[in-house]
Motif scaffolding. Sequence first.
Motif, PDB file in Angstrom:
ATOM      1  N   GLY B 153      52.805  60.189  42.940  1.00  0.00           N
ATOM      2  CA  GLY B 153      54.187  59.914  43.330  1.00  0.00           C
ATOM      3  C   GLY B 153      55.144  60.076  42.150  1.00  0.00           C
ATOM      4  N   LEU B 154      54.734  59.573  40.985  1.00  0.00           N
ATOM      5  CA  LEU B 154      55.611  59.655  39.813  1.00  0.00           C
ATOM      6  C   LEU B 154      55.744  61.076  39.291  1.00  0.00           C
ATOM      7  N   LEU B 155      54.661  61.830  39.334  1.00  0.00           N
ATOM      8  CA  LEU B 155      54.779  63.212  38.850  1.00  0.00           C
ATOM      9  C   LEU B 155      55.620  64.033  39.824  1.00  0.00           C
ATOM     10  N   ASP B 156      55.586  63.667  41.095  1.00  0.00           N
ATOM     11  CA  ASP B 156      56.470  64.336  42.051  1.00  0.00           C
ATOM     12  C   ASP B 156      57.937  64.017  41.722  1.00  0.00           C
ATOM     13  N   MET B 157      58.205  62.756  41.356  1.00  0.00           N
ATOM     14  CA  MET B 157      59.579  62.392  40.974  1.00  0.00           C
ATOM     15  C   MET B 157      60.002  63.128  39.710  1.00  0.00           C
ATOM     16  N   TYR B 158      59.066  63.239  38.767  1.00  0.00           N
ATOM     17  CA  TYR B 158      59.371  63.974  37.542  1.00  0.00           C
ATOM     18  C   TYR B 158      59.770  65.405  37.879  1.00  0.00           C
ATOM     19  N   THR B 159      58.990  66.003  38.785  1.00  0.00           N
ATOM     20  CA  THR B 159      59.229  67.399  39.179  1.00  0.00           C
ATOM     21  C   THR B 159      60.605  67.544  39.835  1.00  0.00           C
ATOM     22  N   ILE B 160      60.907  66.624  40.751  1.00  0.00           N
ATOM     23  CA  ILE B 160      62.199  66.710  41.447  1.00  0.00           C
ATOM     24  C   ILE B 160      63.350  66.521  40.454  1.00  0.00           C
ATOM     25  N   ARG B 161      63.198  65.535  39.563  1.00  0.00           N
ATOM     26  CA  ARG B 161      64.252  65.300  38.578  1.00  0.00           C
ATOM     27  C   ARG B 161      64.448  66.522  37.687  1.00  0.00           C
ATOM     28  N   HIS B 162      63.299  67.144  37.306  1.00  0.00           N
ATOM     29  CA  HIS B 162      63.367  68.313  36.429  1.00  0.00           C
ATOM     30  C   HIS B 162      64.179  69.445  37.066  1.00  0.00           C
ATOM     31  N   TYR B 163      63.978  69.657  38.373  1.00  0.00           N
ATOM     32  CA  TYR B 163      64.635  70.807  39.019  1.00  0.00           C
ATOM     33  C   TYR B 163      65.971  70.456  39.662  1.00  0.00           C
ATOM     34  N   LYS B 164      66.151  69.180  40.038  1.00  0.00           N
ATOM     35  CA  LYS B 164      67.350  68.826  40.797  1.00  0.00           C
ATOM     36  C   LYS B 164      68.292  67.877  40.046  1.00  0.00           C
ATOM     37  N   ARG B 165      67.806  67.335  38.923  1.00  0.00           N
ATOM     38  CA  ARG B 165      68.605  66.418  38.078  1.00  0.00           C
ATOM     39  C   ARG B 165      68.968  65.124  38.797  1.00  0.00           C
ATOM     40  N   SER B 168      70.756  61.505  44.001  1.00  0.00           N
ATOM     41  CA  SER B 168      71.646  60.808  44.931  1.00  0.00           C
ATOM     42  C   SER B 168      72.198  61.678  46.068  1.00  0.00           C
ATOM     43  N   GLN B 169      71.958  62.990  45.996  1.00  0.00           N
ATOM     44  CA  GLN B 169      72.483  63.866  47.053  1.00  0.00           C
ATOM     45  C   GLN B 169      71.373  64.597  47.800  1.00  0.00           C
ATOM     46  N   ILE B 188      57.418  58.365  49.212  1.00  0.00           N
ATOM     47  CA  ILE B 188      58.523  57.746  49.964  1.00  0.00           C
ATOM     48  C   ILE B 188      59.070  56.518  49.221  1.00  0.00           C
ATOM     49  N   HIS B 189      58.167  55.661  48.744  1.00  0.00           N
ATOM     50  CA  HIS B 189      58.630  54.474  48.016  1.00  0.00           C
ATOM     51  C   HIS B 189      59.421  54.862  46.762  1.00  0.00           C
ATOM     52  N   ALA B 190      58.922  55.864  46.055  1.00  0.00           N
ATOM     53  CA  ALA B 190      59.604  56.254  44.815  1.00  0.00           C
ATOM     54  C   ALA B 190      60.943  56.927  45.105  1.00  0.00           C
ATOM     55  N   LEU B 191      60.973  57.763  46.132  1.00  0.00           N
ATOM     56  CA  LEU B 191      62.228  58.438  46.493  1.00  0.00           C
ATOM     57  C   LEU B 191      63.284  57.405  46.877  1.00  0.00           C
ATOM     58  N   LYS B 192      62.860  56.395  47.636  1.00  0.00           N
ATOM     59  CA  LYS B 192      63.767  55.297  48.014  1.00  0.00           C
ATOM     60  C   LYS B 192      64.311  54.606  46.765  1.00  0.00           C
ATOM     61  N   ALA B 193      63.391  54.253  45.865  1.00  0.00           N
ATOM     62  CA  ALA B 193      63.798  53.512  44.664  1.00  0.00           C
ATOM     63  C   ALA B 193      64.798  54.306  43.839  1.00  0.00           C
ATOM     64  N   LEU B 194      64.647  55.630  43.845  1.00  0.00           N
ATOM     65  CA  LEU B 194      65.523  56.467  43.028  1.00  0.00           C
ATOM     66  C   LEU B 194      66.800  56.873  43.770  1.00  0.00           C
ATOM     67  N   VAL B 196      67.278  58.429  46.904  1.00  0.00           N
ATOM     68  CA  VAL B 196      67.396  59.623  47.740  1.00  0.00           C
ATOM     69  C   VAL B 196      67.920  59.207  49.119  1.00  0.00           C
ATOM     70  N   PRO B 197      69.014  59.811  49.580  1.00  0.00           N
ATOM     71  CA  PRO B 197      69.637  59.356  50.823  1.00  0.00           C
ATOM     72  C   PRO B 197      68.885  59.772  52.090  1.00  0.00           C
ATOM     73  N   GLU B 198      68.222  60.931  52.060  1.00  0.00           N
ATOM     74  CA  GLU B 198      67.575  61.365  53.300  1.00  0.00           C
ATOM     75  C   GLU B 198      66.152  61.857  53.052  1.00  0.00           C
ATOM     76  N   ILE B 199      65.222  61.166  53.687  1.00  0.00           N
ATOM     77  CA  ILE B 199      63.815  61.552  53.595  1.00  0.00           C
ATOM     78  C   ILE B 199      63.338  61.873  55.003  1.00  0.00           C
ATOM     79  N   ARG B 200      62.696  63.012  55.157  1.00  0.00           N
ATOM     80  CA  ARG B 200      62.228  63.430  56.469  1.00  0.00           C
ATOM     81  C   ARG B 200      60.707  63.510  56.486  1.00  0.00           C
ATOM     82  N   ALA B 201      60.128  62.970  57.542  1.00  0.00           N
ATOM     83  CA  ALA B 201      58.680  63.080  57.747  1.00  0.00           C
ATOM     84  C   ALA B 201      58.461  64.052  58.892  1.00  0.00           C
ATOM     85  N   ILE B 202      57.729  65.140  58.589  1.00  0.00           N
ATOM     86  CA  ILE B 202      57.559  66.194  59.579  1.00  0.00           C
ATOM     87  C   ILE B 202      56.075  66.371  59.884  1.00  0.00           C
TER      88      ILE B 202
END
Lengths: 319, 319, 319
Positions: B153-165, B168-169, B188-194, B196-202
Motif C-alpha cells: 500500500g505504501l509503495l503504491d502511494m509512493y508511486t502515485i505521489r511520484h507521478y501525480k504529486r 487532493s484532486q 484504499i485506507h492509505a488513499l483515504k488518509a492522503l 484522495v477524493p474519489e476511489i473506485r472499486a471495479i
Amino acid sequence: MPNPQLNAHGELTHLLTTEGLPRETIEHILDTAASFLEVSDRSVKKVPLLRGKSVFNLFFENSTRTRTTFEIAAKRLSADVINLDVARSSTAKGETLLDTVDNLVAMHADMFVVRHNASGAPYLIAEHLRRTGRSEVHVVNAGDGRHAHPTQGLLDMYTIRHYKRDFSQLRVAIVGDILHSRVARSDIHALKALGVPEIRAIGPQTLLPVAIEKMGVRIFHDLREGVRDCDVIIMLRLQNERMNGALLPSAREYFKCYGLTTEVLALAKPDAIVMHPGPMNRGVEIASDVADGAQSVILPQVTFGIAVRMAVMSILAGN
Amino acid sequence: MPNPQLNAHGELTHLLTTEGLPRETIEHILDTAASFLEVSDRSVKKVPLLRGKSVFNLFFENSTRTRTTFEIAAKRLSADVINLDVARSSTAKGETLLDTVDNLVAMHADMFVVRHNASGAPYLIAEHLRRTGRSEVHVVNAGDGRHAHPTQGLLDMYTIRHYKRDFSQLRVAIVGDILHSRVARSDIHALKALGVPEIRAIGPQTLLPVAIEKMGVRIFHDLREGVRDCDVIIMLRLQNERMNGALLPSAREYFKCYGLTTEVLALAKPDAIVMHPGPMNRGVEIASDVADGAQSVILPQVTFGIAVRMAVMSILAGN
Amino acid sequence: MPNPQLNAHGELTHLLTTEGLPRETIEHILDTAASFLEVSDRSVKKVPLLRGKSVFNLFFENSTRTRTTFEIAAKRLSADVINLDVARSSTAKGETLLDTVDNLVAMHADMFVVRHNASGAPYLIAEHLRRTGRSEVHVVNAGDGRHAHPTQGLLDMYTIRHYKRDFSQLRVAIVGDILHSRVARSDIHALKALGVPEIRAIGPQTLLPVAIEKMGVRIFHDLREGVRDCDVIIMLRLQNERMNGALLPSAREYFKCYGLTTEVLALAKPDAIVMHPGPMNRGVEIASDVADGAQSVILPQVTFGIAVRMAVMSILAGN
C-alpha cells in the motif's frame, strides 16, 4: 551478428558460453583467477570488489553444488547474494521469465547467475537486457540445458594450464556421455581457442553427438585406444537417469567399457592428469583408486573453480 | 483502544496495516523512502543503519518475490537477514506461533517480517511482544490473509505521489478481485488518509466485498465506465485458483470484461498511470501492450518498493 | 586411542560429543560464552572474530531451529555462512558424504556444522579431515542420530551454572524419552564431568535405554518420586512419531504419567529450575503454566545457546 557476450569495446559483459570467446579474453580470466587463488587461502578470505552489489542466483534447475560455488565466490568478493528458489516462486505463479528478470532489475540487481534446463535461457535474458538498455546488469551462465557451462569450461582450462603450462602440444581426451554434456561442449570450445592440437571424444555411439567431428575432435569408441598417450583425461559424469534407459545396458557394463581404471590410465602419458566436473559416480565412470590417485586433479579443480568464478564476476562488474 | 502500531509517543513501532495510520506517519515514510531511493542507485548500495541487527523473514506462506524485496532492503541497510522456511520448521513439529516468536526473541531478534495466510497473525505477534514487554522488537506485516499488505500500500502511494504529486484532486480506480485482495484494502485506507477524493472499486459482483461502499469507495461493475477520466488505475492480480472456480466463468471471459487493454485505457485521462502489484497474468487481467506501454509504472513500483521497505525498517529500528 | 576432539596440545579442534570432554575444556567454553552473552545484547550485535571465514551448515536432517541458532551465532561472529540443503543436493545424486566434504574443503571451508540422522557421521568427517591432513578445518556436531547433541548439552550446563553456580551439590532429573534423546546423553556426560553427584533418569520402561544405570544415573519410573527434592528438571520433547506407536498408549496418557504440572513441580526443591530443549509439546510433556511459570528457564536456555555456539565456534577457529 556481434558476439552477445562482448560490449562495443570488445570487453566481456556477459559470460554465456566459451564458444567464440577470444583467446585473450580467456587468458585474461585465467590470469585474474590466479590472483584470486591467493584470497581463498588467506585467513580473512575477502576482498571488497563487489561490496554493495546485488548478485542473484537464479536457479531454475536445482544444483546445490554449483549454486554454492557461485555463492562462495560472490561472498568472498563482498557482494550481497540473494538465492532465488525459482521453482517455488513467481514463475510457478505463471509469471514469464522476462517479467521475473525485469522485476529483479527494477530492484537494482547487478548480476544474474542463471541455471536453466532450457538451452539458451541465459542468452534470452542477456538479449532482453541489451534491448531494454540495461548494460550495467550482467549475466553468467551457470549451465543451460545441454548447451554450455562456461565457468566449468574455464576452470578446466585453468586446471590444465596449472599442470601443463603450454596448451600447444597437448592431447586431451573427453570421456563418456558427451551427447548430454554441456561441460564437454564448453571444454571443447575453450581447448580449441587455446590452441590444443588434438581433442578426442571417447564414448559409445549412443552417447556421442551425431556431427561431433565437425567440432574438430577425433572420435573413439574404444577407451583404451582413446586415452593412449594423452596428457589430459576429462571424465564426464554419467547421469543416473541414463543408466537404466535405452542408451546403455547397465552401470556395471558401462564401467567395464568406459570406466577409468588404473590399468587403463597406464596407457596415457605417465604424467597425464585426470579431471572430473563432479559429482562423481565412483565405480561407474571412474574407479575409486583413480579418483583418489596421484594423477587425479579433481579436488584442485574445485579450488580453481572458486577463483575462476571470482574472476568472472569481478571482470563483469568492472566492465 | 490505542493504535497497536504506535508507541506512547505516537511513533511507529510496528507496521501492521495502513488502516488508521496518521497522514503524517505515511508522509514521513514516503519522505524517508525518497532519501533511500538514491542508495539503490549507488555503486555501493549499502548504508550501515541496521548493522548488527537481526531481521527474521518469517514466511508462513510462501512468497519468494515479497521475501526477496525485504531481504534486499534489509541487506542494503547492512542487517543480518535470516530466512525461516517456517513451513518446514518447528511449527510443523507442533510448536505454537508464539512459542516460535518467543524463541526467536530469546535469540535477540530485532525485527520480524511476517507473512501469514491467517488475517491478524502479525497483530497477534505484536500484541504478544507488547504484553511481554519487548518493545525493542518490531513487526512488519508482509501480508496477512485477505487483510492487509501495508508495504505494498505504501509503495503504491509512493508511486502515485511520484507521478501525480498532489493527492487532493485524484480519481483512482482499483480493478479486479478486490474481495480476496489485501493490496486493495491497504491501498484504499492509505488513499483515504492522503485525501484522495474519489476511489473506485471495479469488478464483478462476485469479486467485490459485500459492504465495500462503507469504505467510502464507488462501485462499478463495468470496467469502461469505471476507468473513465481516472488518473490512476491499479490492476489487481487474478489468483489462478479463482479462474476455474465458481466465482468466474473463465480467464478468457474475465479478460474480455475486466482485462485492461489499450482501448479501455484510452477512456481514462491521457496521462493516467497503470499500476499492478505483480506478478502479472498477461492476457488475463492486463494486456501485454498495456503492461509494457508508456503509461505503465509497474516496474518503477518495484524500485520504489525497495526504498519504501528500507524506510519502514529504518524508521522502526530508530523508534 | 586419543580423544578425536582434541589436538596434540589438548586443545579443542572439533566438538563432537560431551563424552570424554575434560572439565577444564567445558569450563573454558562456558567462560567464553559468558563473554559473548553481552555481544547479543548490544545495539550492533557483531564481533569480527570469524570475518572472512566460511562456515557451512551441512544439515542432512532438517532442523530449522538448530540451523538458525548456528547461523545467527556465525553471523554475529562475522563469518560467511552457507546453508546447504543437503537433502536436495549432490548426495541425492549418489555422491558419498566424504566426497561432498572433500569438495567443500577444496572450496576452503573453515568449519562444518553437521546434523545427520546417522550416529557418528560428524566423527566420520572429523576423522577423514585428520587422515587427509586438514587440521585447519573444524567440525561441530549439531546432532547425530540418537548419539550426541553437544552444543545443547553445553548450553544446558551454562544454564544450570547461571542459576545454581555450584554443580557439586546438585540433584538433576532428566524426564521423558531418554531412549531416543541425544540431548539426554550429552547432558549426562557433561553433568558427570562437572561433578554433579546425583542424576536421575525418569521415564517409562519403554523409553529408557537398557543399560542406562551404567552411565551412573538412578532410574525412576514414577515422575513424582523422581523429581522429589531435585534442583534441576530437564524435560525432554516427546517426538510426535512415538505417541501413537507401540511404545506409548497416547499423548494424553503420557501427560497423566510424565507431564510436568505445577502440582508435580511442587515436589521438587522450591527453587528448582525447569528446562526443555524445545520445541515444546505443551500439554504432552509439560503443562503450559509450568512452561511459562516463574521456575521455567526455557527461554534463557535459547539466549545462552547463541552465546555457547559463538564460544564453540570462536574457540575452534582459534585453535
